[in-house]
Design a protein around this motif. Structure first.
Motif, PDB file in Angstrom:
ATOM      1  N   LEU A  72       0.832  -1.195   0.000  1.00 17.97           N
ATOM      2  CA  LEU A  72       0.000   0.000   0.000  1.00 17.97           C
ATOM      3  C   LEU A  72       0.870   1.250   0.000  1.00 17.97           C
ATOM      4  CD1 LEU A  72      -2.808  -1.103   2.492  1.00 17.97           C
ATOM      5  CD2 LEU A  72      -2.815  -1.171  -0.003  1.00 17.97           C
ATOM      6  N   PRO A  73       0.331   2.380  -0.459  1.00 12.91           N
ATOM      7  CA  PRO A  73       1.169   3.560  -0.673  1.00 12.91           C
ATOM      8  C   PRO A  73       1.549   4.321   0.584  1.00 12.91           C
ATOM      9  CG  PRO A  73      -1.099   4.058  -1.240  1.00 12.91           C
ATOM     10  CD  PRO A  73      -1.044   2.588  -0.968  1.00 12.91           C
ATOM     11  N   ASP A  74       1.026   3.919   1.751  1.00 14.87           N
ATOM     12  CA  ASP A  74       1.365   4.627   2.986  1.00 14.87           C
ATOM     13  C   ASP A  74       1.246   3.661   4.161  1.00 14.87           C
ATOM     14  OD1 ASP A  74       1.540   7.789   3.861  1.00 14.87           O
ATOM     15  OD2 ASP A  74       0.695   6.528   5.436  1.00 14.87           O
ATOM     16  N   PRO A  75       2.187   3.700   5.099  1.00 19.18           N
ATOM     17  CA  PRO A  75       2.118   2.778   6.246  1.00 19.18           C
ATOM     18  C   PRO A  75       0.837   2.925   7.061  1.00 19.18           C
ATOM     19  CG  PRO A  75       4.286   3.810   6.120  1.00 19.18           C
ATOM     20  CD  PRO A  75       3.420   4.505   5.107  1.00 19.18           C
ATOM     21  N   LEU A  76       0.246   4.122   7.099  1.00 21.25           N
ATOM     22  CA  LEU A  76      -0.976   4.300   7.876  1.00 21.25           C
ATOM     23  C   LEU A  76      -2.134   3.531   7.261  1.00 21.25           C
ATOM     24  CD1 LEU A  76      -1.735   5.751  10.482  1.00 21.25           C
ATOM     25  CD2 LEU A  76      -2.607   7.641   9.102  1.00 21.25           C
ATOM     26  N   LEU A  77      -2.141   3.366   5.930  1.00 19.67           N
ATOM     27  CA  LEU A  77      -3.176   2.549   5.298  1.00 19.67           C
ATOM     28  C   LEU A  77      -2.981   1.075   5.635  1.00 19.67           C
ATOM     29  CD1 LEU A  77      -3.683   4.104   1.741  1.00 19.67           C
ATOM     30  CD2 LEU A  77      -4.949   4.538   3.860  1.00 19.67           C
ATOM     31  N   THR A  78      -1.734   0.636   5.712  1.00 21.24           N
ATOM     32  CA  THR A  78      -1.467  -0.747   6.125  1.00 21.24           C
ATOM     33  C   THR A  78      -1.952  -0.978   7.551  1.00 21.24           C
ATOM     34  OG1 THR A  78       0.474  -0.811   4.677  1.00 21.24           O
ATOM     35  CG2 THR A  78       0.328  -2.494   6.401  1.00 21.24           C
ATOM     36  N   GLU A  79      -1.711  -0.006   8.422  1.00 22.09           N
ATOM     37  CA  GLU A  79      -2.185  -0.110   9.806  1.00 22.09           C
ATOM     38  C   GLU A  79      -3.710  -0.130   9.856  1.00 22.09           C
ATOM     39  OE1 GLU A  79      -1.913   2.411  13.993  1.00 22.09           O
ATOM     40  OE2 GLU A  79      -0.573   2.916  12.325  1.00 22.09           O
ATOM     41  N   ALA A  80      -4.341   0.696   9.021  1.00 21.40           N
ATOM     42  CA  ALA A  80      -5.805   0.737   8.984  1.00 21.40           C
ATOM     43  C   ALA A  80      -6.375  -0.597   8.523  1.00 21.40           C
ATOM     44  CB  ALA A  80      -6.275   1.865   8.074  1.00 21.40           C
ATOM     45  N   ARG A  81      -5.775  -1.190   7.494  1.00 25.44           N
ATOM     46  CA  ARG A  81      -6.268  -2.483   7.006  1.00 25.44           C
ATOM     47  C   ARG A  81      -6.108  -3.570   8.073  1.00 25.44           C
ATOM     48  NH1 ARG A  81      -3.691  -4.800   1.612  1.00 25.44           N
ATOM     49  NH2 ARG A  81      -1.892  -4.954   3.019  1.00 25.44           N
ATOM     50  N   THR A  82      -4.998  -3.544   8.794  1.00 23.14           N
ATOM     51  CA  THR A  82      -4.798  -4.511   9.872  1.00 23.14           C
ATOM     52  C   THR A  82      -5.881  -4.366  10.936  1.00 23.14           C
ATOM     53  OG1 THR A  82      -2.404  -4.549   9.503  1.00 23.14           O
ATOM     54  CG2 THR A  82      -3.193  -5.270  11.665  1.00 23.14           C
TER      55      THR A  82
END
Length: 212
Positions: free
Chosen positions: A88-98
């Motif tokens: 994903l283009p930003d670590p915060l989106l990865t955190e959100a998906r988790t």
């Protein structure tokens, strides 16, 4: 490609550290008809305007053209899609998906794996009434989790085939809206055009594998 001069950040968001908020009891569930439902969590992403600015600059937005009404037309928004195995283009989106998977996987029965991003540049950009019925969404209950960043826009929902007035939700600045159950088959959703001068909005849609 686009002008973000109209964008006004949220006063509540100014100076707020970026973080993914809790879900649990903070999520409001709205039962719909025919087994469909809607979850709403206002301000789920704090510091969301910073994330919005980064995505505006870093995502490789592209314009598309599609066949519609027997002619090829411009899609009235910019797009980018991240598949099952793509970063994903930003670590915060990865955190959100988790966090979404931790909260919804027991009910959904599988994780969210893909992310579709849409950039609505101003009030002229839109998406027509539709359901996400490409793939398994046409036959099976599923979920689509949408994070709205930037200028609030109306996300409207109505029962497929009519029979009831449309529901309208203004979402932006880190709001989370999740459509679940039979929603993609029995309801439609849209982001209508607006005659008002509006700034840009980014929609991040998380879906399970095989749902578009």
């Amino acid at each position: 490609m686009f002008d973000n001069g109209w964008f006004q950040g949220s006063l509540l968001d100014a100076g707020t550290p970026e973080a993914v908020g809790p879900l649990g009891d903070s999520v409001e569930r709205v039962p719909l008809t025919d087994g469909a439902w809607l979850d709403l969590r206002r301000g789920w992403i704090s510091g969301a305007d910073e994330l919005f600015t980064r995505l505006m600059e870093s995502v490789p937005w592209r314009a598309e053209r599609r066949m519609m009404y027997e002619r090829v037309v411009d899609v009235p928004r910019l797009l980018c899609f991240y598949g099952d195995d793509e970063q994903l283009p930003d670590p915060l989106l990865t955190e959100a998906r988790t966090a979404l998977n931790r909260h919804y996987a027991p009910e959904l029965g599988e994780p969210f794996t893909t992310a579709g991003l849409c950039l609505y540049r101003d009030g002229r950009d839109s998406v027509a009434w539709h359901g996400d019925t490409i793939g398994r969404g046409s036959t099976h209950d599923t979920m689509v989790a949408i994070i709205s960043l930037g200028t609030p826009r109306t996300l409207a929902l109505r029962p497929r085939g009519g029979g009831a007035p449309a529901l309208r939700y203004e979402v932006g600045h880190g709001d989370l809206l999740v459509m679940g159950g039979s929603c993609q088959r029995t309801w439609e959703h849209a982001v209508p055009k607006s005659a008002r001068p509006l700034g840009p909005r980014i929609s991040v849609q998380f879906r399970p594998r095989g749902v578009r």
